[in-house]
Design an enzyme around this catalytic site. Structure first.
Site, short mmCIF file in Angstrom:
data_model
loop_
_atom_site.label_atom_id
_atom_site.label_comp_id
_atom_site.label_asym_id
_atom_site.label_seq_id
_atom_site.Cartn_x
_atom_site.Cartn_y
_atom_site.Cartn_z
N TYR A 56 -62.70 23.51 56.01
CA TYR A 56 -62.15 23.16 54.69
C TYR A 56 -62.83 21.93 54.10
O TYR A 56 -62.93 21.80 52.87
CB TYR A 56 -60.62 23.03 54.74
CG TYR A 56 -59.99 24.38 54.97
CD1 TYR A 56 -59.95 25.32 53.95
CD2 TYR A 56 -59.55 24.77 56.23
CE1 TYR A 56 -59.45 26.60 54.16
CE2 TYR A 56 -59.04 26.04 56.46
CZ TYR A 56 -59.00 26.95 55.42
OH TYR A 56 -58.52 28.22 55.63
N VAL A 91 -57.53 28.46 46.36
CA VAL A 91 -57.36 27.07 46.79
C VAL A 91 -58.34 26.15 46.07
O VAL A 91 -58.34 24.95 46.28
CB VAL A 91 -57.48 26.95 48.33
CG1 VAL A 91 -56.32 27.70 49.00
CG2 VAL A 91 -58.81 27.46 48.85
N ASP A 92 -59.19 26.72 45.21
CA ASP A 92 -60.09 25.88 44.42
C ASP A 92 -59.29 25.22 43.28
O ASP A 92 -58.10 25.50 43.09
CB ASP A 92 -61.29 26.70 43.88
CG ASP A 92 -60.88 27.77 42.87
OD1 ASP A 92 -60.15 27.45 41.91
OD2 ASP A 92 -61.30 28.93 43.02
N HIS A 107 -51.27 29.48 47.85
CA HIS A 107 -51.87 29.34 49.18
C HIS A 107 -52.43 27.95 49.44
O HIS A 107 -53.25 27.77 50.33
CB HIS A 107 -52.98 30.40 49.37
CG HIS A 107 -52.45 31.79 49.43
ND1 HIS A 107 -53.24 32.92 49.26
CD2 HIS A 107 -51.20 32.26 49.66
CE1 HIS A 107 -52.48 34.01 49.37
NE2 HIS A 107 -51.26 33.64 49.60
N SER A 175 -57.20 41.63 45.15
CA SER A 175 -57.20 42.98 45.71
C SER A 175 -55.79 43.51 45.91
O SER A 175 -55.61 44.67 46.25
CB SER A 175 -57.95 42.99 47.04
OG SER A 175 -57.43 41.98 47.88
P1 OAD Z 1 -59.85 39.42 47.67
O1 OAD Z 1 -61.21 39.02 48.16
O2 OAD Z 1 -58.97 40.19 48.57
O3 OAD Z 1 -60.02 40.29 46.35
C1 OAD Z 1 -60.87 39.88 45.34
C2 OAD Z 1 -60.78 40.86 44.19
O4 OAD Z 1 -61.61 40.34 43.18
C3 OAD Z 1 -61.25 42.27 44.53
O5 OAD Z 1 -60.31 43.22 44.05
C4 OAD Z 1 -62.58 42.39 43.76
O6 OAD Z 1 -62.81 43.70 43.24
C5 OAD Z 1 -62.34 41.41 42.63
N1 OAD Z 1 -63.57 40.84 42.05
C6 OAD Z 1 -64.80 40.69 42.59
N2 OAD Z 1 -65.65 40.14 41.71
C7 OAD Z 1 -64.95 39.94 40.57
C8 OAD Z 1 -65.25 39.39 39.28
N3 OAD Z 1 -66.47 38.94 38.98
N4 OAD Z 1 -64.27 39.35 38.35
C9 OAD Z 1 -63.02 39.81 38.64
N5 OAD Z 1 -62.67 40.32 39.83
C10 OAD Z 1 -63.62 40.39 40.78
O7 OAD Z 1 -59.16 38.09 47.16
P2 OAD Z 1 -57.63 37.78 46.96
O8 OAD Z 1 -56.90 38.99 46.51
O9 OAD Z 1 -57.55 36.54 46.16
O10 OAD Z 1 -55.60 33.78 51.54
O11 OAD Z 1 -57.22 37.44 48.45
C11 OAD Z 1 -55.94 37.06 48.72
C12 OAD Z 1 -55.89 36.08 49.87
O12 OAD Z 1 -56.60 36.58 51.00
C13 OAD Z 1 -56.60 34.77 49.60
O13 OAD Z 1 -55.83 33.86 48.86
C14 OAD Z 1 -56.84 34.23 50.97
C15 OAD Z 1 -57.34 35.51 51.62
O14 OAD Z 1 -57.22 35.59 52.96
C16 OAD Z 1 -55.56 32.60 52.18
O15 OAD Z 1 -56.51 31.85 52.27
C17 OAD Z 1 -54.23 32.26 52.75
#
Ligand code: OAD
Length: 233
Positions: A56, A91-92, A107, A175
């Protein structure tokens, strides 16, 4: 003056992708080359706290080299017309730097460390800060202010409250697979419009209008649509 509609926005890693921060699911279970469970779980932290602190520290340092993109900026601009609340899994600090005024981090936050003996006590630190398991601030040993897998999500209830009050709900770049964040959608009141911006949504919940575009392209489209449809209410 009429009251502004409450626009609640749930954002995930995808909104920061165009700023150069990698998403999770697009990296095959690796986060910046580390297995996610080594660096983002309570077990991983107990096993190797030095590695997790360092991980981190590096992510925090990397914030200095990135900037909010137009999707973050347009969410701030929408505050001229709507009562905007951002609930982010990220977390940014790009929503803060874009100027959004009401942000709830589900988170945790890279820009903060947290007392080990009091989870509600956090300390803002600068990007250069390098914490270790021995770091003491104001008499408290600290850890990254990150909600690890296997830990409770204390901000979930306040987030649910916001979603329950939403007049419009928007989801950007997540996602929808990590719970409880993914469950927020279940608390939207019947009849409330829901928009979901993601170029590759892994699932499309019923009744949701999907904008299959990147965050910056999708937000430009949604910004115009929201102003046209609800801007004068
Ligand atoms: P994910 O990596 O699971 O999902 C990212 C989503 O962003 C996917 O559906 C991609 O299709 C989409 N994506 C990619 N590029 C993009 C763009 N340019 N514009 C818009 N969307 C785009 O990320 P999160 O759903 O945020 O937890 O993940 C949830 C949690 O899982 C995070 O907060 C983290 C991780 O483990 C912790 O750190 C506790």
């Amino acid at each position: 003056m009429t009251k502004k509609l409450k626009l609640v926005v749930s954002t995930g890693a995808g909104i920061s992708a165009e700023s150069g921060i990698s998403t999770f699911r697009d990296a095959d279970g690796l986060w910046e080359n580390y297995p996610v469970m080594d660096v983002a779980s309570a077990d991983g932290f107990a096993r190797n706290p030095v590695l997790v602190h360092n991980f981190y520290n590096e992510r925090r340092q990397a914030l200095a080299a990135v900037a909010p993109n137009n999707a973050h900026l347009l969410l701030h601009k929408l505050e001229d017309y709507f009562d905007v609340y951002v609930i982010t899994q990220n977390v940014d600090d790009l929503h803060e730097r874009a100027g959004s005024s009401k942000i709830l981090h589900l988170h945790g936050e890279l820009a903060k460390l947290r007392a080990l003996d009091n989870e509600s006590l956090t300390f803002k630190v600068d990007y250069k800060t390098k914490s270790t398991p021995e770091t003491v601030i104001d008499g408290h040993r600290v850890r990254p202010h990150i909600v690890f897998f296997q830990e409770a999500v204390p901000m979930f209830e306040p987030a649910v409250e916001l979603v329950r009050q939403a007049d419009i709900f928007v989801i950007i770049g997540t996602s929808l697979v990590v719970y409880p964040a993914a469950a927020l959608l279940n608390y939207v009141r019947a009849g409330v419009p829901v928009y979901y911006i993601d170029p590759k949504p892994s699932r499309v919940p019923q009744g949701v209008t999907v904008i299959r575009k990147t965050a910056t392209e999708g937000m430009a489209e949604l910004y115009d649509l929201l102003l046209k449809r609800y801007g004068n209410e």
